[in-house]
Design an enzyme around this catalytic site. Structure first.
Site, PDB file in Angstrom:
ATOM      1  N   GLU A  95      51.726   5.342  -8.458  1.00 28.34           N
ATOM      2  CA  GLU A  95      52.847   6.040  -9.506  1.00 28.34           C
ATOM      3  C   GLU A  95      53.298   7.693  -8.021  1.00 28.34           C
ATOM      4  O   GLU A  95      52.521   8.256  -7.497  1.00 28.34           O
ATOM      5  CB  GLU A  95      51.791   7.169 -10.095  1.00 28.34           C
ATOM      6  CG  GLU A  95      50.933   5.837 -11.065  1.00 28.34           C
ATOM      7  CD  GLU A  95      50.107   6.297 -12.327  1.00 28.34           C
ATOM      8  OE1 GLU A  95      49.998   6.948 -12.456  1.00 28.34           O
ATOM      9  OE2 GLU A  95      50.439   5.353 -13.637  1.00 28.34           O
TER      10      GLU A  95
ATOM     11  N   ARG B 273      46.037  -1.495 -12.144  1.00 33.68           N
ATOM     12  CA  ARG B 273      46.698  -1.467 -13.659  1.00 33.68           C
ATOM     13  C   ARG B 273      45.829  -3.076 -14.542  1.00 33.68           C
ATOM     14  O   ARG B 273      45.374  -2.258 -15.680  1.00 33.68           O
ATOM     15  CB  ARG B 273      47.847  -1.661 -14.365  1.00 33.68           C
ATOM     16  CG  ARG B 273      48.804  -1.089 -13.091  1.00 33.68           C
ATOM     17  CD  ARG B 273      49.110   0.342 -13.531  1.00 33.68           C
ATOM     18  NE  ARG B 273      49.903   0.990 -13.013  1.00 33.68           N
ATOM     19  CZ  ARG B 273      50.135   2.290 -13.037  1.00 33.68           C
ATOM     20  NH1 ARG B 273      49.018   2.689 -13.728  1.00 33.68           N
ATOM     21  NH2 ARG B 273      50.626   3.166 -12.662  1.00 33.68           N
TER      22      ARG B 273
ATOM     23  N   ASP C 174      49.153   8.307  -7.071  1.00 35.58           N
ATOM     24  CA  ASP C 174      48.463   8.236  -7.696  1.00 35.58           C
ATOM     25  C   ASP C 174      48.053   6.416  -7.940  1.00 35.58           C
ATOM     26  O   ASP C 174      48.732   5.845  -8.843  1.00 35.58           O
ATOM     27  CB  ASP C 174      48.295   8.895  -8.884  1.00 35.58           C
ATOM     28  CG  ASP C 174      47.906   7.928 -10.239  1.00 35.58           C
ATOM     29  OD1 ASP C 174      46.047   8.054  -9.557  1.00 35.58           O
ATOM     30  OD2 ASP C 174      47.359   8.847 -11.068  1.00 35.58           O
TER      31      ASP C 174
ATOM     32  N   GLN D 116      42.098  -0.846 -15.461  1.00 29.60           N
ATOM     33  CA  GLN D 116      42.718   0.186 -16.109  1.00 29.60           C
ATOM     34  C   GLN D 116      43.389  -0.595 -17.437  1.00 29.60           C
ATOM     35  O   GLN D 116      42.059   0.665 -18.756  1.00 29.60           O
ATOM     36  CB  GLN D 116      44.456   0.730 -15.659  1.00 29.60           C
ATOM     37  CG  GLN D 116      44.549   1.872 -16.587  1.00 29.60           C
ATOM     38  CD  GLN D 116      45.683   2.819 -15.884  1.00 29.60           C
ATOM     39  OE1 GLN D 116      45.976   2.646 -15.290  1.00 29.60           O
ATOM     40  NE2 GLN D 116      45.832   3.990 -16.884  1.00 29.60           N
TER      41      GLN D 116
ATOM     42  N   HIS E  24      58.350   8.022 -18.138  1.00 28.61           N
ATOM     43  CA  HIS E  24      57.178   7.237 -17.993  1.00 28.61           C
ATOM     44  C   HIS E  24      56.108   6.894 -18.876  1.00 28.61           C
ATOM     45  O   HIS E  24      55.662   5.821 -18.891  1.00 28.61           O
ATOM     46  CB  HIS E  24      56.249   8.089 -16.576  1.00 28.61           C
ATOM     47  CG  HIS E  24      55.028   6.957 -16.903  1.00 28.61           C
ATOM     48  ND1 HIS E  24      55.314   6.755 -15.752  1.00 28.61           N
ATOM     49  CD2 HIS E  24      54.059   7.878 -17.103  1.00 28.61           C
ATOM     50  CE1 HIS E  24      53.839   5.921 -16.145  1.00 28.61           C
ATOM     51  NE2 HIS E  24      52.954   6.516 -16.195  1.00 28.61           N
TER      52      HIS E  24
ATOM     53  N   THR F 248      43.967   8.693  -4.148  1.00 29.00           N
ATOM     54  CA  THR F 248      45.076   9.643  -4.464  1.00 29.00           C
ATOM     55  C   THR F 248      45.731  10.272  -2.994  1.00 29.00           C
ATOM     56  O   THR F 248      45.254  11.421  -2.813  1.00 29.00           O
ATOM     57  CB  THR F 248      45.113  10.886  -5.311  1.00 29.00           C
ATOM     58  OG1 THR F 248      43.918  10.150  -6.215  1.00 29.00           O
ATOM     59  CG2 THR F 248      45.645  11.241  -5.852  1.00 29.00           C
TER      60      THR F 248
ATOM     61  N   GLU G 160      54.497  11.013  -7.824  1.00 27.86           N
ATOM     62  CA  GLU G 160      54.188  12.584  -8.612  1.00 27.86           C
ATOM     63  C   GLU G 160      53.840  13.419  -7.142  1.00 27.86           C
ATOM     64  O   GLU G 160      54.088  13.034  -6.392  1.00 27.86           O
ATOM     65  CB  GLU G 160      52.385  12.603  -9.163  1.00 27.86           C
ATOM     66  CG  GLU G 160      52.019  11.061  -9.973  1.00 27.86           C
ATOM     67  CD  GLU G 160      50.266  11.617 -10.402  1.00 27.86           C
ATOM     68  OE1 GLU G 160      50.504  12.198 -10.902  1.00 27.86           O
ATOM     69  OE2 GLU G 160      50.785  10.719 -11.067  1.00 27.86           O
TER      70      GLU G 160
ATOM     71  N   ASP H  74      44.733  15.074 -13.408  1.00 28.01           N
ATOM     72  CA  ASP H  74      46.566  13.985 -13.170  1.00 28.01           C
ATOM     73  C   ASP H  74      46.696  14.701 -14.790  1.00 28.01           C
ATOM     74  O   ASP H  74      45.941  13.960 -16.307  1.00 28.01           O
ATOM     75  CB  ASP H  74      45.331  13.165 -12.557  1.00 28.01           C
ATOM     76  CG  ASP H  74      47.308  12.237 -12.303  1.00 28.01           C
ATOM     77  OD1 ASP H  74      47.886  12.833 -12.544  1.00 28.01           O
ATOM     78  OD2 ASP H  74      47.388  10.883 -12.666  1.00 28.01           O
TER      79      ASP H  74
ATOM     80  N   GLU I 274      56.241  -0.264 -14.160  1.00 30.63           N
ATOM     81  CA  GLU I 274      57.869   0.118 -15.109  1.00 30.63           C
ATOM     82  C   GLU I 274      59.198  -1.301 -14.256  1.00 30.63           C
ATOM     83  O   GLU I 274      59.436  -1.852 -15.057  1.00 30.63           O
ATOM     84  CB  GLU I 274      58.195   2.018 -14.924  1.00 30.63           C
ATOM     85  CG  GLU I 274      57.327   2.425 -15.710  1.00 30.63           C
ATOM     86  CD  GLU I 274      57.673   4.007 -15.946  1.00 30.63           C
ATOM     87  OE1 GLU I 274      56.352   3.842 -14.731  1.00 30.63           O
ATOM     88  OE2 GLU I 274      58.232   4.554 -16.075  1.00 30.63           O
TER      89      GLU I 274
ATOM     90  N   LYS J 178      41.320   4.260 -10.993  1.00 22.59           N
ATOM     91  CA  LYS J 178      42.268   5.878 -10.164  1.00 22.59           C
ATOM     92  C   LYS J 178      41.769   5.925  -9.348  1.00 22.59           C
ATOM     93  O   LYS J 178      42.006   7.405  -8.979  1.00 22.59           O
ATOM     94  CB  LYS J 178      42.598   6.414 -11.789  1.00 22.59           C
ATOM     95  CG  LYS J 178      43.231   6.501 -12.947  1.00 22.59           C
ATOM     96  CD  LYS J 178      44.974   6.100 -12.401  1.00 22.59           C
ATOM     97  CE  LYS J 178      45.685   5.866 -13.420  1.00 22.59           C
ATOM     98  NZ  LYS J 178      47.249   5.986 -13.338  1.00 22.59           N
TER      99      LYS J 178
END
Lengths: 422, 422
Positions: free
Chosen positions: B202, B238, B234, B241, B136, B258, B204, B129, B364, B254
């Site tokens: 996420e 948080r 993904d 993380q 971002h 996925t 992607e 990844d 975000e 993570k």
């Protein structure tokens, strides 16, 4: 401590061998132009397990061939009861008390180890590398962040790990090409693309996952999933690592090669050598609690031989020095629900002891390159030079016998002159 | 911009379909209790590529069956010339000009998409990844380290990436169980083991490596190795993380899941939509220089549907917003000599635009949970709640047609009450 189990195969009874009857490690071999076959080491011979299975003389699964493949994964997938039954049966065929038929079978289906080439013993599904040695983490942290902030805040709570690259795993003896990469000097404005000048080793043990999981598992369940262990060298380009590792961790600095020993020593063989994890400086969360001692008393060493010269020992340590066991690491690995598969490989993290000569990397041994390591030949080393051969060794020591992994070695080849020349 | 290629199959000519003749994406499907088969989407049907191969009506390799497997890996391994020839042949069978025999073959070997279940289109070898979206990285960096230190020092030089967990990759529609993990509150002395309260997405794109490499490759060579693209979510915890990611990067945060779209859109289908990478704020090292435009003009969106409610769009962005292309990422991935294999998956990194409503993560969009996102239903969200369904969508827009991936969706299941109850 249990005694040497004697075999009718004399070479297995020597105090020098790494492969007495108590060991029976799993590997993959070939002879001449022959195909790759599953084998078990005993004394100075390799038993052709693929051949024994095909001939119906020793089968792991009565229904299906699991050893007609150049890896032990299908065998591992059969689970702990089969691992145990197979080991018991093979022990019976090799013990002094074995009957003539068993001795004939082994004699027919075995080759001299000296004539065999060894290959990767299993197909690596995915590879995770941990950071579970406290002395190592403290040493590295001191160099990078100062003594006060040496251990990351989470270190005493989490068996810190990151995903590595399974495709980088090679068997002992495979040469390792010095990598190119992005490197930024302390005073450089911009990075350069150049061969690494700080190629290093990391002395580790690798645990092999032999059973799958699809949700969180306890430490006890994780323990039952582990099939065995290999020696592991996590080659590391320190200059590439320093520039790339923030904020998402090591990447290309660890992707050139990861060398493992040719023999998987089973958990069963190591059982008599269990050792406790150390006292906890901060209470562990309950999911990391261990019912049984999770480490092993395995003596480890690193030797370095410059090109054309004899080898020098540069470090001696012991797997007992770790803070977290493989079972704790594996349990943590599954907390998120992360599926684990047969053939997953878990690197222990660098195994360093407290003493300066017990450090498992040149980064620590030379203290970041500031204190060159003296070799017996008069040479010195801060990091690895082209032509250097690195040899990791390890064994558990019983009463009159040793349980070994075989050398885990690799020679450093010079960087390509132009990595993009074809 | 090339025009719609019309087909005798009427549903492929609709301006609404994601699967006109210009697309021909690769997937794996089953119908009822049938086995998993390789398929190609066209309009409202799926062509049974496995069946066409077995019947000798459309073969990728005259010598060997490569589609008698529940994945496209063996086909990918045949290389770009075969990819191109196969696409040309299939296009011929589906074009308006196709003869009766071709139309018969397709009619016999195809099923209505509505009757099919879709599976992972390829076997994921390893998963990497990246973190290649500048908006971002700037947004996240600002939240975590302040505006002054938002972008890590290496970011403008390195396509930062980390190894993810291939075993976590699931196909669209697979539910995602909220994970447990170690979490440390801002004022907590010690971490707790608890369900994540900050589960995020996420947005992607995933690039699929279709050819192997064994040493450093140029960006042009990397470009030739890429087979196609999928949408990729993904999923990220948080809170887990934040506590685990120093110093070796994200790990369990993570690893839960996925999600990828069911269809691989080939590089050939995206060719007309190439877009340049942005101006370089710092010169790139020569090994990252691109000969051709490495991005694509792909419109992307994220929708969120609370349990039992209609969906709301929460973000719109475009793959053009990235700073590094997949070819640059792949070239960087090989600098160390890291071997790449058929089926490796490269996540682009979160795709955020400059505007607040173009951000590809709730982290975000809600600015770290401080500014709840308003849904059309009147609900608000900072992070994902149990029962929420997340849908990523994407398409390139041609003149009268669209090239789409199919929905990339997943529903959040509540955390297990006790992850260790059996």
């Amino acid at each position: 401590m249990i005694k040497l189990l004697t075999s009718w195969l004399e070479s297995a009874n020597s105090a020098e061998t790494l492969f007495p009857l108590n060991n029976l490690p799993y590997g993959v071999f070939s002879v001449g132009d022959g195909d790759l076959r599953c084998g078990v080491a005993i004394g100075d011979r390799i038993i052709d397990a693929t051949g024994l299975e095909a001939a119906g003389l020793l089968r792991a699964d009565p229904q299906a061939d699991v050893l007609d493949a150049p890896y032990w994964n299908d065998f591992m997938g059969l689970g702990p009861k089969v691992w145990s039954a197979y080991r018991t049966a093979l022990t019976g065929m090799l013990a002094e008390s074995a009957d003539a038929a068993a001795q004939d079978a082994v004699t027919t289906f075995s080759v001299p180890m000296a004539e065999a080439v060894l290959h990767l013993p299993f197909r690596v599904s995915e590879y995770t590398d941990f950071y579970a040695g406290k002395h190592h983490a403290t040493n590295v942290g001191t160099m990078f962040r100062g003594a006060k902030n040496a251990l990351p805040e989470n270190w005493l709570s989490i068996p810190i790990g990151y995903n590595g690259r399974a495709s980088s795993v090679v068997v002992s003896g495979t040469p390792v090409r010095r990598p190119w990469g992005q490197i930024k000097g302390a005073d450089g404005e911009l990075p350069v693309f150049a061969p690494s000048q700080r190629l290093d080793l990391e002395l580790e043990l690798g645990a092999i996952v032999g059973q799958p999981s699809s949700g969180p598992v306890t430490v006890a369940e994780a323990e039952a999933m582990i099939f065995g262990y290999v020696l592991l060298n996590d080659w590391s380009a320190r200059d590439i690592q320093a520039w790339e590792y923030q904020p998402l961790g090591p990447f290309q600095s660890k992707a050139t090669a990861t060398t493992i020993s040719p023999w998987i020593v089973s958990k069963a063989a190591l059982e008599p050598f269990r050792a406790p994890t150390p006292p906890r400086e901060r209470p562990l969360l309950p999911y990391l609690a261990e019912a049984t001692s999770g480490l092993y008393d395995i003596e480890l060493s690193v030797a370095l031989a410059p090109s054309g010269m004899r080898e020098s020992a540069i470090a001696h340590t012991n797997f007992r020095e770790m803070y977290y066991s493989a079972a704790q690491q594996l349990a943590h690995h599954t907390t998120s629900g992360c599926p684990m598969n047969v053939g997953d490989l878990l690197g222990s993290g660098t195994i360093s002891g407290r003493a300066p000569d017990s450090r498992g990397s040149l980064l620590e041994l030379s203290w970041g390159g500031k204190e060159p390591v003296k070799l017996d030949t008069g040479e010195t080393r801060t990091f690895l030079e082209d032509g250097d051969t690195l040899i990791l060794r390890g064994h558990a020591r019983g009463n009159g016998y040793r349980i070994g992994f075989g050398d885990c070695s690799g020679t450093v080849l010079p960087a390509l002159e132009d990595p993009y020349a074809r």
